[in-house]
Design an enzyme around this catalytic site. Structure first.
Site, PDB file in Angstrom:
ATOM      1  N   ASP A 145     -78.047  67.995   9.050  1.00 17.89           N
ATOM      2  CA  ASP A 145     -79.148  67.410   8.288  1.00 17.89           C
ATOM      3  C   ASP A 145     -78.932  65.903   8.190  1.00 17.89           C
ATOM      4  O   ASP A 145     -77.788  65.440   8.151  1.00 17.89           O
ATOM      5  CB  ASP A 145     -79.223  68.002   6.883  1.00 17.89           C
ATOM      6  N   ASP A 179     -86.520  71.504  10.044  1.00 17.74           N
ATOM      7  CA  ASP A 179     -87.105  71.796   8.733  1.00 17.74           C
ATOM      8  C   ASP A 179     -88.485  71.154   8.606  1.00 17.74           C
ATOM      9  O   ASP A 179     -89.412  71.741   8.035  1.00 17.74           O
ATOM     10  CB  ASP A 179     -86.198  71.277   7.618  1.00 17.74           C
TER      11      ASP A 179
END
Length: 203
Positions: A145, A179
Site C-alpha cells: 500500500d 483498492d
C-alpha cells in the site's frame, strides 16, 4: 470496440498500472518511508499488510492462506459475472465497472501469492526483486500500500459524543491502485445500477 475487448483492455491496463506502481515502491522505498506529494493531503507512504482492510489480521499463517484462497474463489465468481454481463450486451459502463473490480481483486492476489517469494524484506532497506533471500513464500506475501490522503488532522471538539477531545485523521487509510479500482468500479455500478441489475418484466 467489442464489449469483450473493452473488458480485456480495462482489466489488463488496471492490473498493469497497479503492479508497476507496487513494484516501483518496493524497489525504491524502505518500509515506512514516505514522500509528500502535496502538503496536508497527498502522501506516498510505503506500508504492507496481510491483505485485509486497514491492515487487520486474523488466524496467522492459516488465516492468511484462507484469505488468499477465498479471494481466488471470489475472482472466479467475478469472472463469471463479467462474462454473463458481456453476453447480455449490457451498457459499457457496467462492463468497465466489473472489469475494474476484477482487476482490483487480481492485483492484490498477485501480491499475496507471489511477493513473498520474489522480494526480500523492506525493513531498513530497499527490497530487491527476484531476491535469493525472499521474505516469505508463495501464498504468504504481503500486499503493498502507498496512497495516503490525510485531508484533515486535528483534535475533535469536546462537545462531540464519545470521540470529543480525541486526535483524529481524515482520511487515515493507506491503500493501493487495486483498492482504488474496486472502489471506482463500485461507484460506477451505483450510478448505473439499473443497467447492471435490471428488473425482470412481469409477463
Amino acid at each position: 470496440m467489442s464489449k469483450k475487448n473493452i473488458a480485456i483492455l480495462t482489466v489488463a491496463l488496471a492490473i498493469l498500472i497497479d503492479q508497476i506502481s507496487k513494484i516501483y515502491i518496493k524497489t525504491h522505498f524502505m518500509l515506512g518511508e514516505e514522500v509528500v506529494v502535496f502538503p496536508n493531503w497527498f502522501i506516498i507512504h510505503f506500508t504492507e499488510n496481510n491483505g485485509m482492510a486497514w491492515g487487520f489480521e486474523f488466524g496467522g499463517r492459516a488465516g492468511k492462506l484462507f484469505l488468499t484462497f477465498f479471494r481466488l474463489v471470489a475472482v472466479s465468481g467475478i469472472v463469471y459475472w463479467l462474462w454473463q454481463t458481456i453476453k447480455k450486451a449490457t451498457h459499457n459502463a457496467v462492463i468497465v465497472a466489473i472489469s475494474l473490480i476484477l482487476a482490483g481483486a487480481v492485483g492484490n492476489i498477485i501480491d499475496s501469492v507471489f511477493y513473498g517469494a520474489i522480494f526480500d524484506s523492506s525493513r531498513g532497506k530497499v527490497a530487491s526483486l527476484f531476491s535469493e533471500n525472499p521474505y516469505g513464500e508463495f501464498f504468504h506475501g504481503k500486499v503493498v500500500d502507498m496512497l495516503y490522503f490525510p485531508m484533515w488532522e486535528g483534535t475533535l471538539p469536546n462537545w462531540l459524543p464519545f470521540v470529543g477531545g480525541n486526535y483524529f485523521t481524515f482520511f487515515n487509510a493507506i491503500f493501493n491502485g487495486a483498492d482504488s479500482w474496486i472502489t471506482i468500479g463500485v461507484i460506477i455500478l451505483f450510478f448505473f445500477h439499473k443497467q447492471a441489475f435490471p428488473k425482470e418484466e412481469k409477463a
